[in-house]
Design a protein around this motif. Structure first.
Motif, mmCIF file in Angstrom:
data_model
loop_
_atom_site.group_PDB
_atom_site.id
_atom_site.type_symbol
_atom_site.label_atom_id
_atom_site.label_comp_id
_atom_site.label_asym_id
_atom_site.label_seq_id
_atom_site.Cartn_x
_atom_site.Cartn_y
_atom_site.Cartn_z
ATOM 1 N N ARG A 26 -13.080 22.987 66.867
ATOM 2 C CA ARG A 26 -12.874 23.980 67.922
ATOM 3 C C ARG A 26 -13.812 25.175 67.789
ATOM 4 N NH1 ARG A 26 -7.383 22.566 67.421
ATOM 5 N NH2 ARG A 26 -7.115 24.097 65.777
ATOM 6 N N ARG A 27 -14.218 25.461 66.552
ATOM 7 C CA ARG A 27 -14.995 26.684 66.329
ATOM 8 C C ARG A 27 -16.379 26.554 66.974
ATOM 9 N NH1 ARG A 27 -15.164 28.940 60.431
ATOM 10 N NH2 ARG A 27 -13.511 30.292 61.187
ATOM 11 N N ARG A 28 -16.678 27.474 67.893
ATOM 12 C CA ARG A 28 -17.957 27.390 68.592
ATOM 13 C C ARG A 28 -19.037 28.235 67.919
ATOM 14 N NH1 ARG A 28 -16.389 28.553 74.372
ATOM 15 N NH2 ARG A 28 -14.274 28.295 73.607
ATOM 16 N N ASP A 29 -18.622 29.339 67.304
ATOM 17 C CA ASP A 29 -19.623 30.206 66.686
ATOM 18 C C ASP A 29 -19.796 29.843 65.208
ATOM 19 O OD1 ASP A 29 -17.084 30.974 66.067
ATOM 20 O OD2 ASP A 29 -17.470 33.127 66.093
ATOM 21 N N ARG A 30 -20.180 28.605 64.954
ATOM 22 C CA ARG A 30 -20.322 28.168 63.572
ATOM 23 C C ARG A 30 -21.778 28.322 63.128
ATOM 24 N NH1 ARG A 30 -21.024 23.221 61.002
ATOM 25 N NH2 ARG A 30 -20.876 22.076 62.929
ATOM 26 N N HIS A 31 -21.982 29.035 62.024
ATOM 27 C CA HIS A 31 -23.335 29.287 61.525
ATOM 28 C C HIS A 31 -23.568 28.619 60.187
ATOM 29 C CE1 HIS A 31 -23.713 32.201 64.724
ATOM 30 N NE2 HIS A 31 -22.491 32.603 64.398
ATOM 31 N N ILE A 32 -22.497 28.165 59.581
ATOM 32 C CA ILE A 32 -22.630 27.531 58.274
ATOM 33 C C ILE A 32 -22.603 26.020 58.488
ATOM 34 C CG2 ILE A 32 -20.115 27.547 57.699
ATOM 35 C CD1 ILE A 32 -21.482 28.704 54.877
ATOM 36 N N ASP A 33 -23.477 25.303 57.801
ATOM 37 C CA ASP A 33 -23.551 23.849 57.999
ATOM 38 C C ASP A 33 -22.290 23.155 57.510
ATOM 39 O OD1 ASP A 33 -25.995 24.287 58.994
ATOM 40 O OD2 ASP A 33 -27.056 22.873 57.704
ATOM 41 N N ARG A 34 -21.924 23.457 56.280
ATOM 42 C CA ARG A 34 -20.719 22.852 55.718
ATOM 43 C C ARG A 34 -20.312 23.605 54.458
ATOM 44 N NH1 ARG A 34 -23.297 17.956 52.323
ATOM 45 N NH2 ARG A 34 -25.174 19.110 51.851
ATOM 46 N N CYS A 35 -19.078 23.410 54.072
ATOM 47 C CA CYS A 35 -18.554 24.047 52.864
ATOM 48 C C CYS A 35 -17.858 22.991 52.026
ATOM 49 C CB CYS A 35 -17.509 25.087 53.221
ATOM 50 S SG CYS A 35 -18.209 26.562 53.929
ATOM 51 N N ARG A 36 -17.956 23.151 50.740
ATOM 52 C CA ARG A 36 -17.158 22.308 49.850
ATOM 53 C C ARG A 36 -16.514 23.211 48.814
ATOM 54 N NH1 ARG A 36 -17.963 19.617 53.445
ATOM 55 N NH2 ARG A 36 -18.858 17.531 53.610
ATOM 56 N N SER A 37 -15.263 22.923 48.509
ATOM 57 C CA SER A 37 -14.558 23.692 47.481
ATOM 58 C C SER A 37 -14.230 22.748 46.334
ATOM 59 C CB SER A 37 -13.266 24.278 48.034
ATOM 60 O OG SER A 37 -13.513 24.929 49.257
ATOM 61 N N ALA A 38 -14.242 23.296 45.126
ATOM 62 C CA ALA A 38 -14.018 22.449 43.951
ATOM 63 C C ALA A 38 -12.547 22.106 43.755
ATOM 64 C CB ALA A 38 -14.573 23.136 42.714
ATOM 65 N N VAL A 39 -11.680 23.109 43.915
ATOM 66 C CA VAL A 39 -10.258 22.900 43.607
ATOM 67 C C VAL A 39 -9.375 23.487 44.698
ATOM 68 C CG1 VAL A 39 -10.700 22.978 41.114
ATOM 69 C CG2 VAL A 39 -10.038 25.078 42.283
ATOM 70 N N ARG A 40 -8.110 23.098 44.663
ATOM 71 C CA ARG A 40 -7.113 23.720 45.545
ATOM 72 C C ARG A 40 -6.638 25.003 44.889
ATOM 73 N NH1 ARG A 40 -4.345 20.297 49.349
ATOM 74 N NH2 ARG A 40 -4.961 18.117 49.097
ATOM 75 N N TYR A 41 -6.367 26.014 45.712
ATOM 76 C CA TYR A 41 -5.924 27.299 45.192
ATOM 77 C C TYR A 41 -4.410 27.269 45.019
ATOM 78 C CZ TYR A 41 -6.215 32.373 44.567
ATOM 79 O OH TYR A 41 -6.178 33.648 44.057
ATOM 80 N N ASP A 42 -3.925 26.646 43.974
ATOM 81 C CA ASP A 42 -2.482 26.563 43.742
ATOM 82 C C ASP A 42 -2.038 27.654 42.755
ATOM 83 O OD1 ASP A 42 -3.377 25.692 41.298
ATOM 84 O OD2 ASP A 42 -2.475 23.702 41.399
ATOM 85 N N GLY A 43 -0.793 27.613 42.349
ATOM 86 C CA GLY A 43 -0.263 28.657 41.475
ATOM 87 C C GLY A 43 -1.048 28.806 40.177
ATOM 88 N N ALA A 44 -1.404 27.670 39.572
ATOM 89 C CA ALA A 44 -2.140 27.730 38.308
ATOM 90 C C ALA A 44 -3.507 28.374 38.515
ATOM 91 C CB ALA A 44 -2.303 26.321 37.731
ATOM 92 N N MET A 45 -4.186 28.006 39.600
ATOM 93 C CA MET A 45 -5.518 28.552 39.834
ATOM 94 C C MET A 45 -5.459 30.042 40.165
ATOM 95 S SD MET A 45 -7.583 26.158 39.093
ATOM 96 C CE MET A 45 -6.375 25.730 37.848
ATOM 97 N N LYS A 46 -4.377 30.460 40.828
ATOM 98 C CA LYS A 46 -4.177 31.888 41.108
ATOM 99 C C LYS A 46 -4.112 32.665 39.800
ATOM 100 C CE LYS A 46 -2.103 32.057 45.525
ATOM 101 N NZ LYS A 46 -0.995 31.595 46.273
ATOM 102 N N GLU A 47 -3.383 32.079 38.858
ATOM 103 C CA GLU A 47 -3.225 32.705 37.551
ATOM 104 C C GLU A 47 -4.576 32.767 36.822
ATOM 105 O OE1 GLU A 47 -0.815 31.245 33.872
ATOM 106 O OE2 GLU A 47 0.441 31.116 35.682
ATOM 107 N N TRP A 48 -5.338 31.698 36.873
ATOM 108 C CA TRP A 48 -6.650 31.670 36.195
ATOM 109 C C TRP A 48 -7.567 32.736 36.785
ATOM 110 C CZ3 TRP A 48 -8.999 26.419 34.345
ATOM 111 C CH2 TRP A 48 -7.999 25.646 33.735
ATOM 112 N N LEU A 49 -7.590 32.806 38.124
ATOM 113 C CA LEU A 49 -8.497 33.758 38.773
ATOM 114 C C LEU A 49 -8.088 35.200 38.450
ATOM 115 C CD1 LEU A 49 -10.962 34.055 40.708
ATOM 116 C CD2 LEU A 49 -9.322 34.342 42.557
ATOM 117 N N ALA A 50 -6.772 35.455 38.462
ATOM 118 C CA ALA A 50 -6.295 36.801 38.161
ATOM 119 C C ALA A 50 -6.651 37.175 36.720
ATOM 120 C CB ALA A 50 -4.795 36.882 38.370
ATOM 121 N N GLN A 51 -6.523 36.217 35.832
ATOM 122 C CA GLN A 51 -6.852 36.442 34.426
ATOM 123 C C GLN A 51 -8.327 36.818 34.276
ATOM 124 O OE1 GLN A 51 -5.737 32.857 32.376
ATOM 125 N NE2 GLN A 51 -5.427 33.940 30.453
#
Ligand SMILES: [Zn+2]
Ligand SMILES: [Zn+2]
Length: 257
Positions: A79-104
């Motif tokens: 649906r997004r018409r104003d797309r300027h980025i070709d594509r994105c990839r993320s390594a992991v899901r941002y779950d509770g454990a990852m929230k804790e790692w990032l905050a740390q």
């Protein structure tokens, strides 16, 4: 005499290694929790996690949307018409454990986690190049607002991008800066997030002078930590492409929420 004996004794003891995240001693060889990365640099970093910590990483292994890389099929991107980025990839899901790692890492000054976060991010870069064998010309990162940089002392996206640059031999350039500050984005609707971002970034003057052989695009890898709606990376890509129309921008993100 005793001290000398002690020293010999210690040398004969097997070396103990502490987990880079939880700091508990890693005993024996860690169990072979699969690491979806080929490069030996990031693999070596992740091998310094205990098997408990390694088992907590929620790798995104299947791509449902070829544009934003989410594991499910997705209507947002179509649906997004104003797309300027070709594509994105993320390594992991941002779950509770990852929230804790990032905050740390971000707030508790756990610098030993920095190579770990960067090593995880390597999975998103490798997934992109495995899907489509392209060579990135430059790597850059989403800048942090000056106020945030001051309170935190570092920009985590930039730190991760520089490590990726060394591992994969892609030159790093800071091509963007923030021109104004926004309030916290969480809790805002998609529409108000988009409106808030307009005019948020500016390209560094260098961006417009980067040249490439005729008709060749300049492939940029843009790094950030969290993907929420994709509007930040999209706005960055828009700013970069207005500065230099030869740019093609792909996003590598550590985690997606
Ligand atoms: Zn651990
Ligand atoms: Zn999508």
């Amino acid at each position: 005499m005793m001290r000398w004996m002690d020293r010999i004794h210690r040398l004969l003891q097997p070396q103990t290694v502490a987990c880079l995240r939880c700091e508990r001693e890693i005993r024996g060889t860690t169990s072979p929790v699969a690491i979806p990365i080929r490069h030996s640099g990031p693999r070596e970093v992740l091998s310094r996690l205990c098997s408990d910590c390694r088992g907590q990483i929620p790798w995104i292994l299947a791509v449902g949307c070829p544009i934003c890389g989410r594991p499910e099929r997705c209507g947002d991107c179509l649906r997004r018409r104003d797309r300027h980025i070709d594509r994105c990839r993320s390594a992991v899901r941002y779950d509770g454990a990852m929230k804790e790692w990032l905050a740390q890492y971000k707030y508790a000054g756990a610098e030993r986690l920095e190579p770990v976060m960067a090593a995880m991010l390597a999975a998103s870069v490798e997934r992109m190049t495995a899907e489509q064998p392209i060579r990135f010309d430059l790597i850059t990162s989403v800048p942090l607002a000056a106020e945030r940089l001051e309170e935190r002392g570092f920009n985590q996206a930039e730190r991760m991008a520089i490590r990726l640059s060394h591992w994969y031999g892609i030159p790093y350039r800071p091509l963007l800066r923030r021109v104004r500050h926004t309030e916290k984005m969480s809790g805002k609707s998609r529409q108000s997030r988009l409106a808030d971002l307009r005019g948020m970034f500016a390209a560094e003057p260098e961006a417009q002078w980067i040249a490439a052989p005729q008709d060749q695009p300049i492939r940029l890898l843009l790094v950030d930590d969290i993907y929420t709606t994709g509007s930040t990376v999209n706005e960055c890509a828009c700013t970069l492409r207005s500065a230099n129309p030869r740019f093609e921008v792909s996003g590598a993100l550590w985690a997606r929420s």
